[in-house]
Design a protein around this motif. Structure first.
Motif, PDB file in Angstrom:
ATOM      1  N   TYR A   1      -0.950  -0.154  -2.415  1.00  0.00           N
ATOM      2  CA  TYR A   1      -0.255  -1.186  -1.645  1.00  0.00           C
ATOM      3  C   TYR A   1       1.171  -1.377  -2.164  1.00  0.00           C
ATOM      4  O   TYR A   1       2.089  -1.670  -1.404  1.00  0.00           O
ATOM      5  CB  TYR A   1      -1.033  -2.494  -1.688  1.00  0.00           C
ATOM      6  CG  TYR A   1      -2.330  -2.446  -0.917  1.00  0.00           C
ATOM      7  CD1 TYR A   1      -2.329  -2.450   0.472  1.00  0.00           C
ATOM      8  CD2 TYR A   1      -3.551  -2.367  -1.563  1.00  0.00           C
ATOM      9  CE1 TYR A   1      -3.503  -2.402   1.184  1.00  0.00           C
ATOM     10  CE2 TYR A   1      -4.740  -2.314  -0.858  1.00  0.00           C
ATOM     11  CZ  TYR A   1      -4.707  -2.329   0.518  1.00  0.00           C
ATOM     12  OH  TYR A   1      -5.879  -2.264   1.222  1.00  0.00           O
TER      13      TYR A   1
ATOM     14  N   GLY B   1      -6.303  -0.239  -8.880  1.00  0.00           N
ATOM     15  CA  GLY B   1      -5.906  -1.646  -8.875  1.00  0.00           C
ATOM     16  C   GLY B   1      -4.890  -2.000  -7.803  1.00  0.00           C
ATOM     17  O   GLY B   1      -3.999  -2.799  -8.029  1.00  0.00           O
ATOM     18  N   GLY B   2      -5.023  -1.384  -6.637  1.00  0.00           N
ATOM     19  CA  GLY B   2      -4.127  -1.726  -5.540  1.00  0.00           C
ATOM     20  C   GLY B   2      -2.736  -1.120  -5.647  1.00  0.00           C
ATOM     21  O   GLY B   2      -1.818  -1.568  -4.969  1.00  0.00           O
ATOM     22  N   ALA B   3      -2.576  -0.078  -6.478  1.00  0.00           N
ATOM     23  CA  ALA B   3      -1.252   0.544  -6.605  1.00  0.00           C
ATOM     24  C   ALA B   3      -0.768   1.121  -5.282  1.00  0.00           C
ATOM     25  O   ALA B   3       0.435   1.169  -5.014  1.00  0.00           O
ATOM     26  CB  ALA B   3      -1.301   1.643  -7.671  1.00  0.00           C
TER      27      ALA B   3
END
Lengths: 428, 442
Positions: A351, A347-349
């Motif tokens: 970033y 989930g975009g961790a």
């Protein structure tokens, strides 16, 4: 928009020093936060007592619950925050910078006040809040450590998210096939290193822009893992996607200390690995010959080359090591948090980990603290929605990102990346 | 692909694609075409025209450039990516793997299944994106092509937004947030304003573009004012925008459909929906024409306007631009405003065109991130982005047919897209794989 036509301030050359306008940002940000909390106290005050439960059933001795009246606490917090802001403004006025501990203390007090307000008439499980924050922060911390290492060697690693996802994917498959979470962990490290190898191949050997390779690699890993998930994993979930989990491993004695014990020492082995990784990375980077070389290669590759350090080889090895570290973070998803791999489960961790790198000014310890902060904010939104706090969950979930923007723009806008960060090295 | 784009034949060393053999280009023999060795000329048209007008051996030079230049590299990159994609399809195909087990005794089976899997996959891709030979009448057969154009529209629009920011040296990863905000704003105007279509539709489109512009402009302003890195800020704004729109969609009186508990708005009223382009039998709507107009506008902006010149100057070298009197901070803000408006139009395209049944938090459909690969494949040139958008639109349209008829997950397209961009970004690698000559200057 009238402001934009004014001459832009000098951006890149000069980090703010004492007395310069850059130093003003800290008191301004603190002032804004104080004002927001004051508004909360003035217009949205809530009656009732907020209870902080700090005891766990395993403690040596019983810690009593902390019960505070919501309104009075918030009022005194506003006063404390105002004092902090004034102190910061005074320091800047005298030509000094706002010390980090003051900002940290300010944040703790502000959060305490907010909690006392949000939990009026309710109970906050402090142990669960803090312990859960650490568990949530594990992938972020490993990701941030990998990011710091890569950037210190001069390679921007936007592909942290891809490394996390690929690590989670490999850990799920190999953890299942080998039948041991340790097998999955090793596989995750290899997977993270593999993504790093591709990144290095394009960025170091073929001089492709590192940010672009990173972004594209993230897409590639999402594509590969989702494709294989659809083709293989979802067809054979028992034989490919049901890895054995790491279980909680309380440390004797240490785990029984009140507050600290259940928060820090009643976690899984990966959390203990994380403590070790942070300490080791910080030590290796600042206290060993290898770390000096890594930093030299990231700051001034030409000078490093002149004294006989093999620039690109150092970058490759550092990047591979960093990839393996990020891979451990990825393993957390499938070996601890969830018992199977799911599409785009990070989930975009990655970033967020990248934001922690910059927020933490390319320092392993600070980056770890930033990652913990993000973990805390995420967990806080979960806890508050459970106790039914009067804040929409979307705004709580938004908080870490808003804080990052404020931090990047307000507090560390002028932080300096390693000088040769993102610049490929060409000999000659 | 990029073959019909004269600009893409030129290779320019720029920030995104540092071309390692650029110094070699300076060693061009004097007898060479005048247009070939001026890689740094900002105005591509002049050099191409010069190359065409030169009297001596116009074909030899052009052929050599095509064989070794960026067009060839682009084509070969696509070939390479498709090869890797095919290997992935084969490796996960049940029949191929089973027949692999007895390849020694009956190799014919193995090759039969390989051929089946490959022709099945790419046949479906073609059927779903260009021409459906199985259709009974012309409209059914040509329908896939119109689907490709429908999917291309937002990819082109968002790709233009990302590419424009690239040209000014900014990396806009905030496509998702910009599309969401723009879609929500356009949806809000569409639902809450009551007006005839001639006013209603333009008003909704404008509102969307403005919202996208503001959301991206915020990143530009922070960059200009505080030096905050736009990559971090735009990523964070994606999440903030997502939760903002989520909140608005779950609150009665804001965007949520009256009486509903789902985070979704009511359907767009007829007067605010982009009309269909080819009648009601096709889904293609006027959004695609809007995308073409945006390509023309961006091309004009970048190549013919003073502001576009400032964008490119800042993108090439902000220090030099500052030294020559360009307000770099203001340029960052302007370029992000325009880029955000373009990306925002992609969101508007979704809400008022492709999916007018209501605003949702998934309205961006991954386009915000796809736009990055579109811009990279198009080398941040408007015409290149047009070509890349068409290609990726075709892949997207075809991937659904591939998924339905062959059971191949649609994510194979992500793999192929990202590989194309990776290979294109490393021309020396592609040359080495295909053993092409190193330079056009041999």
């Amino acid at each position: 928009m009238s402001t934009v036509s004014a001459p832009a301030p000098e951006l890149d050359e000069t980090p703010p020093t004492a007395g310069q306008p850059g130093a003003l940002k800290a008191p301004i940000v603190l002032g804004v936060v104080t004002m927001l909390v004051a508004l909360l106290a003035a217009f949205k005050a809530r009656s009732g007592d907020a209870t902080f439960r700090i005891a766990a059933d395993t403690d040596f001795f019983e810690v009593p619950e902390l019960v505070v009246p919501s309104t009075a606490t918030l009022a005194s917090v506003v006063v404390l925050l105002a004092v902090g802001t004034a102190a910061s403004a005074l320091l800047v006025n005298r030509g000094r910078r706002t010390p980090l501990w003051l900002i940290g203390l300010f944040a703790v007090v502000a959060v305490f006040g907010f909690l006392a307000w949000a939990a009026a008439g309710e109970t906050i499980p402090v142990i669960g809040l803090l312990g859960g924050s650490i568990a949530l922060a594990v992938p972020l911390v490993f990701g941030a450590l990998g990011g710091v290492l890569g950037e210190r060697a001069g390679v921007v690693n936007i592909a942290i998210d891809g490394q996390l996802l690929f690590g989670a994917f490999a850990a799920a498959i190999f953890g299942t096939v080998i039948g041991s979470p340790w097998g999955g962990l090793v596989a995750a490290m290899c997977a993270g290193a593999l993504v790093a190898l591709v990144l290095g191949f394009f960025a170091i050997s073929y001089f492709v822009d590192q940010v672009i390779v990173g972004v594209v690699l993230n897409v590639l890993v999402i594509g590969i893992t989702s494709f294989l998930f659809g083709q293989l994993l979802s067809e054979h979930p028992e034989s490919l996607n049901s890895p054995e989990q790491f279980s909680r491993l309380p440390i004797p004695v240490l785990g029984d200390i009140p507050v600290i014990g259940p928060v820090l020492f009643r976690q899984t082995i990966l959390v203990y690995l994380m403590y070790g990784a942070v300490a080791l990375t910080a030590f290796a980077l600042y206290r060993t010959r290898w770390g000096l070389r890594v930093r030299a290669v990231g700051e001034h590759p030409k000078a490093a080359d002149t004294v006989g350090i093999k620039v690109n080889r150092t970058r490759y090895t550092t990047l591979l090591l960093a990839g393996a570290i990020v891979g451990v973070g990825g393993a957390t998803y499938t070996l601890v948090s969830v018992s199977q791999f799911g599409e785009e489960m990070t989930g975009g961790a990655g970033y967020i980990a990248l934001a922690a790198v910059i927020f933490g000014r390319w320092d392993p310890v600070r980056a770890t603290l930033a990652a913990l902060l993000f973990g805390f904010a995420t967990n806080l939104s979960g806890v508050l929605s459970v106790i039914g706090a009067p804040v929409p969950s979307q705004f709580m979930l938004m908080l870490p990102y808003v804080v990052t923007i404020i931090a990047v723009a307000g507090l560390v806008g002028h932080s300096r990346a390693p000088a040769a960060d993102g610049v490929p090295y060409r000999k000659g | 692909m990029t073959g019909d784009d004269p600009l893409s034949k030129r290779r320019e060393p720029d920030d995104e694609h540092p071309i390692v053999e650029a110094p070699g280009a300076a060693e061009v023999a004097p007898s060479h075409l005048p247009g070939e060795d001026d890689d740094l000329t900002p105005d591509e048209d002049v050099s191409v025209a010069a190359a065409a007008a030169t009297p001596q051996s116009p074909f030899a030079g052009a052929l050599r450039q095509i064989a070794t230049g960026s067009t060839m590299v682009s084509l070969l990159s696509i070939v390479l990516a498709v090869v890797v994609g095919s290997i992935m399809i084969l490796a996960t195909d049940e029949d191929v793997r089973d027949s692999m087990g007895y390849i020694g005794s009956r190799p014919g089976d193995f090759f039969f299944y390989v051929r089946e899997a490959i022709t099945g996959a790419y046949g479906a891709l073609f059927r779903g994106s260009v021409w459906n030979g199985e259709g009974t009448d012309f409209e059914t057969r040509i329908r896939p092509l119109t689907e490709t154009l429908k999917f291309s529209g937002p990819l082109i629009l968002a790709g233009l937004g990302v590419g424009l920011a690239f040209r000014a040296g900014l990396f806009n990863i905030g496509g998702r947030g910009q599309m969401l905000l723009a879609g929500a704003a356009a949806g809000w105007v569409a639902i809450s304003v009551d007006a005839p279509a001639a006013i209603h539709l333009p008003l909704a489109i404008l509102a969307g573009a403005a919202a996208g512009a503001l959301w991206a402009g915020l990143a530009g302003l922070l960059k200009a004012r505080t030096g905050a890195h736009e990559v971090i800020v735009t990523i964070m704004l994606n999440y903030v925008g997502y939760y903002l729109v989520f909140y608005a969609l779950s609150k009665q009186g804001w965007l949520q459909a009256p009486g509903s508990a789902n985070p979704k708005s009511e359907a767009m009223p007829e007067s605010a929906v982009l009309p269909n382009l080819l009648g009601d039998r096709f889904n293609l709507h006027w959004g695609f024409v809007g995308a073409l107009v945006a390509v023309a506008f961006t091309w004009w902006l970048l190549n013919k306007s003073a502001m576009g010149f400032r964008f490119r100057a800042v993108g090439e070298n902000p220090e030099a631009a500052r030294a020559s009197g360009i307000n770099v901070g203001a340029t960052y803000v302007y370029v992000m405003l325009i880029a955000g408006a373009l990306v925002g139009l992609a969101g508007v395209n979704q809400v008022l065109g492709t999916a007018p049944s209501g605003v949702t938090v998934d309205l961006d459909a991954g386009i915000g991130f796809d736009a990055i690969t579109v811009a990279l494949l198009g080398r941040s040139r408007p015409l290149g982005i047009l070509a890349a958008g068409l290609l990726f639109g075709a892949l997207k349209a075809g991937s659904f047919t591939m998924s339905v008829s062959e059971g191949i997950p649609v994510e194979i397209v992500l793999v192929i897209q990202s590989l194309i961009v990776l290979f294109i970004a490393a021309p020396p690698l592609v040359r080495a794989i295909f053993r092409l000559p190193k330079e056009a200057t041999a």
